[in-house]
Design a protein around this motif. Sequence first.
Motif, short mmCIF file in Angstrom:
data_model
loop_
_atom_site.label_atom_id
_atom_site.label_comp_id
_atom_site.label_asym_id
_atom_site.label_seq_id
_atom_site.Cartn_x
_atom_site.Cartn_y
_atom_site.Cartn_z
N LEU A 14 0.58 -1.22 -0.08
CA LEU A 14 0.01 0.10 -0.12
C LEU A 14 0.82 1.36 -0.01
CD1 LEU A 14 -2.86 -0.94 2.46
CD2 LEU A 14 -2.98 -0.80 -0.07
N GLU A 15 1.95 1.21 0.79
CA GLU A 15 2.92 2.48 0.61
C GLU A 15 3.33 2.58 -0.75
OE1 GLU A 15 6.21 1.78 3.33
OE2 GLU A 15 4.72 0.96 4.90
N LEU A 16 3.78 1.64 -1.29
CA LEU A 16 4.42 1.63 -2.70
C LEU A 16 3.47 2.32 -3.82
CD1 LEU A 16 6.63 -1.80 -3.17
CD2 LEU A 16 7.45 0.70 -2.51
N LEU A 17 2.07 1.55 -3.51
CA LEU A 17 1.09 2.28 -4.43
C LEU A 17 0.69 3.58 -4.10
CD1 LEU A 17 -1.48 -0.80 -4.15
CD2 LEU A 17 -0.14 -0.07 -6.13
N ALA A 18 0.76 4.06 -2.98
CA ALA A 18 0.50 5.46 -2.62
C ALA A 18 1.59 6.38 -3.27
CB ALA A 18 0.44 5.64 -1.11
N TRP A 19 2.71 6.03 -3.07
CA TRP A 19 3.93 6.93 -3.65
C TRP A 19 3.92 6.84 -5.15
CZ3 TRP A 19 7.76 3.86 -0.34
CH2 TRP A 19 7.75 3.95 1.35
N GLY A 20 3.52 5.73 -5.73
CA GLY A 20 3.40 5.65 -7.10
C GLY A 20 2.24 6.40 -7.69
N SER A 21 1.18 6.57 -6.77
CA SER A 21 0.00 7.23 -7.33
C SER A 21 0.46 8.94 -7.46
CB SER A 21 -1.13 7.18 -6.22
OG SER A 21 -1.50 5.85 -6.09
N PHE A 22 1.19 9.29 -6.56
CA PHE A 22 1.68 10.84 -6.58
C PHE A 22 2.34 11.02 -7.92
CE2 PHE A 22 1.21 10.33 -1.90
CZ PHE A 22 0.27 11.41 -1.76
N GLY A 23 3.46 9.88 -8.20
CA GLY A 23 4.03 10.26 -9.71
C GLY A 23 3.00 10.18 -10.86
N VAL A 24 2.06 9.23 -10.65
CA VAL A 24 1.14 9.32 -11.70
C VAL A 24 0.46 10.37 -11.72
CG1 VAL A 24 -1.09 8.17 -12.46
CG2 VAL A 24 0.74 6.75 -11.61
N TYR A 25 0.08 11.02 -10.54
CA TYR A 25 -0.58 12.38 -10.63
C TYR A 25 0.05 13.42 -11.26
CZ TYR A 25 -2.39 16.76 -8.99
OH TYR A 25 -2.68 18.18 -9.07
N GLY A 26 1.57 13.43 -11.03
CA GLY A 26 2.41 14.32 -11.38
C GLY A 26 2.69 14.21 -12.83
N TRP A 27 2.54 13.09 -13.55
CA TRP A 27 2.59 12.93 -14.87
C TRP A 27 1.49 13.40 -15.82
CZ3 TRP A 27 6.72 12.07 -17.98
CH2 TRP A 27 6.17 11.71 -19.48
N ARG A 28 0.21 12.89 -15.28
CA ARG A 28 -1.07 13.16 -15.89
C ARG A 28 -1.67 14.31 -15.73
NH1 ARG A 28 -4.09 7.93 -17.18
NH2 ARG A 28 -5.80 9.52 -17.52
N ALA A 29 -1.47 15.13 -14.64
CA ALA A 29 -1.88 16.27 -14.27
C ALA A 29 -1.60 17.51 -14.93
CB ALA A 29 -2.08 16.42 -12.80
#
Length: 128
Positions: A14-29
Amino acid sequence: MSLNPVMLAVRFVLELLAWGSFGVYGWRAFDSPWRYVLVVVLPIAAMALWGVFTVPGDPSRSGESPVAVAGPIRLLVELAVFGGGALALWLAQLPRWSLALAAALVVYHALAYDRISWLLTTGRSGQP
């Protein structure tokens, strides 16, 4: 507080997924050159928040604490990082992934009631 290895593994994923989610947001937003910076900086900021503010003597960690905080504060940090990851996916226009992560977080925290209870009753020194 029990240290069930399965729960520790689930929390790590869950930690890895949360951290990765921030990266996905940075890329897509962001549709600019800033996306290359944000895809790295946002997850690192979440990791720093996660790793710096800890409860001394936390049995699920090394026991050392760069910045000692009380258990309830640590719980807020964890909820901010985990919840922030789900929110980041939502803002990145990935609602199904966001809801799936949020549901997994609810199930995890319901099963980790002993850790939640420990955090809520632990002071800054790591003692109740």
